[in-house]
Scaffold this motif. Structure first.
Motif, mmCIF file in Angstrom:
data_model
loop_
_atom_site.group_PDB
_atom_site.id
_atom_site.type_symbol
_atom_site.label_atom_id
_atom_site.label_comp_id
_atom_site.label_asym_id
_atom_site.label_seq_id
_atom_site.Cartn_x
_atom_site.Cartn_y
_atom_site.Cartn_z
ATOM 1 N N ALA A 87 3.991 16.197 3.741
ATOM 2 C CA ALA A 87 4.015 14.836 4.293
ATOM 3 C C ALA A 87 4.389 14.806 5.770
ATOM 4 O O ALA A 87 4.369 13.744 6.389
ATOM 5 N N ARG A 91 3.561 9.136 0.056
ATOM 6 C CA ARG A 91 2.630 8.642 -0.959
ATOM 7 C C ARG A 91 1.268 9.324 -0.814
ATOM 8 O O ARG A 91 0.686 9.788 -1.791
ATOM 9 N N SER A 92 0.769 9.411 0.394
ATOM 10 C CA SER A 92 -0.530 10.026 0.643
ATOM 11 C C SER A 92 -0.537 11.503 0.240
ATOM 12 O O SER A 92 -1.491 11.980 -0.382
ATOM 13 N N ALA A 93 0.528 12.225 0.587
ATOM 14 C CA ALA A 93 0.610 13.646 0.230
ATOM 15 C C ALA A 93 0.611 13.825 -1.285
ATOM 16 O O ALA A 93 -0.063 14.728 -1.812
ATOM 17 N N THR A 125 0.820 -1.211 0.000
ATOM 18 C CA THR A 125 0.000 0.000 0.000
ATOM 19 C C THR A 125 0.853 1.259 0.000
ATOM 20 O O THR A 125 0.377 2.326 -0.359
ATOM 21 N N SER A 126 2.117 1.136 0.400
ATOM 22 C CA SER A 126 2.970 2.320 0.428
ATOM 23 C C SER A 126 4.228 2.162 -0.414
ATOM 24 O O SER A 126 5.015 3.092 -0.507
ATOM 25 N N ALA A 152 4.577 6.029 3.577
ATOM 26 C CA ALA A 152 3.126 6.125 3.398
ATOM 27 C C ALA A 152 2.664 7.582 3.424
ATOM 28 O O ALA A 152 1.769 7.969 2.665
ATOM 29 N N ALA A 153 3.269 8.403 4.280
ATOM 30 C CA ALA A 153 2.905 9.822 4.362
ATOM 31 C C ALA A 153 3.254 10.556 3.073
ATOM 32 O O ALA A 153 2.484 11.397 2.602
ATOM 33 N N ASN A 159 5.809 4.356 7.891
ATOM 34 C CA ASN A 159 4.840 5.445 8.059
ATOM 35 C C ASN A 159 5.287 6.696 7.300
ATOM 36 O O ASN A 159 4.454 7.446 6.797
ATOM 37 N N GLU A 216 -0.597 11.654 -3.548
ATOM 38 C CA GLU A 216 -1.909 11.257 -4.068
ATOM 39 C C GLU A 216 -2.942 12.353 -3.823
ATOM 40 O O GLU A 216 -3.771 12.638 -4.699
ATOM 41 N N THR A 217 -2.906 12.975 -2.671
ATOM 42 C CA THR A 217 -3.818 14.072 -2.361
ATOM 43 C C THR A 217 -3.618 15.235 -3.328
ATOM 44 O O THR A 217 -4.572 15.911 -3.709
#
Length: 85
Positions: A30, A58-60, A4-5, A55-56, A52, A62-63
């Protein structure tokens, strides 16, 4: 590696380029340090570091509109999400 990350350093750098943001801007988004992000981008293969933090990042990204492309015979990649009017 947590799928997932799991992203590569080159994917992170390419995503930043597509978005037109600096390492400092992504690090702030992030909530990680700039040296941590630099190490992730410099890694050969998958981004290294605490799960973590990866993942942070990646999330930033993607957002901000990045889509990560899984390896599909041609290697992993990134692209911008289509902007909806």
């Amino acid at each position: 590696m947590d799928q997932t990350s799991a992203i590569t350093g080159r994917q992170i750098a390419a995503a930043r380029t597509l978005l037109g943001i600096s390492q400092a801007e992504l690090a702030v988004s992030a909530r990680i340090s700039i040296p941590t992000l630099k190490r992730m981008e410099a890694s050969d293969g998958y981004a290294t570091g605490m799960i973590n933090n990866v993942a942070a990042v990646r999330s930033a990204l993607e957002t901000a509109g990045i889509l990560f492309i899984d390896p599909n015979g041609n290697g992993p990649g990134v692209r911008l999400r289509d902007r909806q009017p």
